[in-house]
Design an enzyme around this catalytic site. Structure first.
Site, short mmCIF file in Angstrom:
data_model
loop_
_atom_site.label_atom_id
_atom_site.label_comp_id
_atom_site.label_asym_id
_atom_site.label_seq_id
_atom_site.Cartn_x
_atom_site.Cartn_y
_atom_site.Cartn_z
N HIS A 57 1.47 -3.48 -5.47
CA HIS A 57 2.11 -2.89 -4.30
C HIS A 57 2.71 -3.98 -3.43
O HIS A 57 2.12 -5.06 -3.26
CB HIS A 57 1.09 -2.07 -3.49
N PRO A 58 3.86 -3.72 -2.83
CA PRO A 58 4.51 -4.72 -1.98
C PRO A 58 3.89 -4.77 -0.59
O PRO A 58 3.27 -3.80 -0.14
CB PRO A 58 5.95 -4.22 -1.90
N ILE B 8 -2.33 -1.77 1.92
CA ILE B 8 -1.74 -0.57 1.33
C ILE B 8 -2.11 0.63 2.19
O ILE B 8 -3.29 0.83 2.51
CB ILE B 8 -2.23 -0.35 -0.11
N VAL C 82 2.39 5.41 3.93
CA VAL C 82 3.21 5.37 5.14
C VAL C 82 3.74 6.74 5.53
O VAL C 82 4.02 6.98 6.71
CB VAL C 82 4.36 4.36 5.00
#
Length: 470
Positions: A369-370, A422, A425
């Protein structure tokens, strides 16, 4: 790869709106089973007498013999019970499940059914058990039932119900009959479509609970008031659901030799009077319901994940868990079925693989994950899903001050836990994300690892909802 053929989902938590005619809140569908003269009897070429659905407690077949008591109970249904029920119901649109050989032995009763405008569906050739029948023998009986039904009534049946069916009955009936509906199901309060016999086949489910057969079994009704009360309660529940915007169908099953007895017939009359006193009640035949459903809710092609081959499944769902197609590959090997042909179903399959993976593999997923609003986002190197998700919370339009704050928090978090922060959002705003950053920095690593994993699963669920809908 294993697949589970039973459909344990059906219409799901949000069934289609029935749109019954004139805004009806409920469809009431009454079936009168006409079986008398089609039951097991050595006169009919059967090996033994009938033993099912009579007044005789614990009845057993008599091999090679006629059973006087059983025969006369069935004869009551034809001689007296039918006419009593006919008088009660002749003003209503009902469906007869007619056993073809029984109809052939009942010309006066058949004429009365037709004069009343009742739909006469097929109840098979004979009222016998089919579970051990060879499929080709059952196919032949279905063909002969249709032929005899057409000969006796003047028209082929639009609907089919075997009742004492085999695992092949629905397939065979769909192949042979071109029926508007098949009723060999008790799986729902609404019609539904299945693939059977190489076609889209409408199922209009029947009932075992609102059924006078319960007068003839041990765990059943002992007097008419129990049947009446149960019918009223069933109607009232479904009527209330219809008033709340989710109209359903109430099926009622009757048999001439059972409900035709005086004490039971009066209970049926009282229950029907109760239903008729309500507004917005649609009394209909099964053929009318099938015609309405086919018009309002025709079969529509849709994506069925459980039917995809591995390559297609991975291509479709391999990116749901960020850059981790191995999860979809393993999920495809699970026991998938119709219950997995929705967002919740695919998510459950993918999440099972993720949860049961060794910690090192789960850590790889976290690391895939970014960072939120990090360097990859600035360089526009996020996946399409991540780009859209971060944009939904405004993370693609930060002020210089906000970007600096996120960068600082990202670095602190990654240094402490060894994987990026993480969060789903779509469930948050910039403010709640920043607060979660601060709060979760106080966790120990084990707690935060599990928290991050739960967020990964939540992100996957939201992605699947976008892809497949609820």
């Amino acid at each position: 790869m294993t697949r589970y053929p039973r459909d344990m989902r059906g219409h799901g938590p949000k069934p289609p709106h029935a749109n019954w005619p004139n805004g009806a809140k409920i469809a009431v569908q009454i079936v009168l089973n006409y079986e008398e003269g089609g039951e097991n009897n050595i006169l009919h070429g059967d090996a033994a007498s009938e033993a099912f659905l009579s007044e005789i407690t614990g009845a057993q077949p008599w091999p090679g013999q006629r059973h006087w008591n059983m025969e006369t109970i069935y004869e009551y249904g034809a001689r007296a019970g039918f006419w009593r029920v006919h008088e009660l119901l002749k003003h209503l649109p009902i469906t007869v499940y007619g056993v073809a050989t029984a109809l052939a032995r009942a010309p006066e009763q058949l004429a009365a059914m037709q004069e009343a405008g009742w739909e006469i569906a097929s109840h098979g050739l004979k009222w016998i058990e089919h579970k051990d029948m060879d499929p080709e023998e059952e196919r032949a009986q279905i063909r002969e039932a249709i032929r005899l039904h057409t000969e006796v009534t003047g028209a082929p049946p639009r609907g089919w119900y075997t009742g004492r069916c085999s695992m092949e009955t629905v397939r065979l009936a769909a192949e042979e009959g071109d029926f508007d509906y098949i009723a060999d199901s008790y799986a729902d309060d609404l019609p539904y479509w299945v693939k059977a016999g190489g076609r889209d086949q409408l199922i209009v489910p029947y009932t075992m609970d609102c059924n006078d057969m319960r007068f003839a079994i041990q765990a059943g009704f002992t007097d008419g008031t129990q049947f009446e009360g149960y019918l009223k309660d069933s109607f009232d529940m479904l009527y209330a659901e219809g008033e709340a915007g989710a109209p359903k169908m109430l099926s009622i099953g009757l048999h001439c030799r059972l409900i035709g007895r005086p004490g039971r017939a009066m209970a049926l009359k009282r229950a029907l009077d109760h239903m008729a006193a309500h507004e917005g009640v649609w009394f209909a035949t099964r053929a009318e319901i099938a015609e309405h459903w086919a018009r309002e809710h025709p079969p529509t092609p849709r994506q069925r994940p459980s039917e995809m081959d591995r390559e297609s499944f991975v291509a479709e769902f391999g990116g749901i868990f960020e850059h981790s197609p191995w999860i979809a590959e393993r999920a495809h090997d699970l026991e998938l079925g119709p219950a997995h042909d929705c967002a919740a179903g695919v998510h459950n399959a993918l999440a099972r693989i993720f949860r049961s993976a060794e910690e090192s593999r789960r850590l790889e997923v976290l690391k895939a994950h970014p960072d939120l609003a990090g360097k990859l986002a600035a360089a526009k190197r996020l996946t399409a899903e991540s780009t859209a998700e971060q944009a939904s919370a405004g993370l693609d339009a930060l002020t210089d001050e906000e970007r600096e704050a996120f960068t600082t928090m990202n670095e602190a978090y990654t240094e402490k836990f060894g994987f990026p922060f993480i969060i789903a959002v779509k469930d948050n705003t910039k403010a709640t994300i920043m607060q979660a950053f601060k709060d979760r920095l106080n966790n120990d690593r084990a707690t935060e690892f599990e928290t991050a994993c739960r967020q990964v699963e939540r992100i996957a669920k939201l992605r699947l909802l976008d892809k497949l809908g609820a």
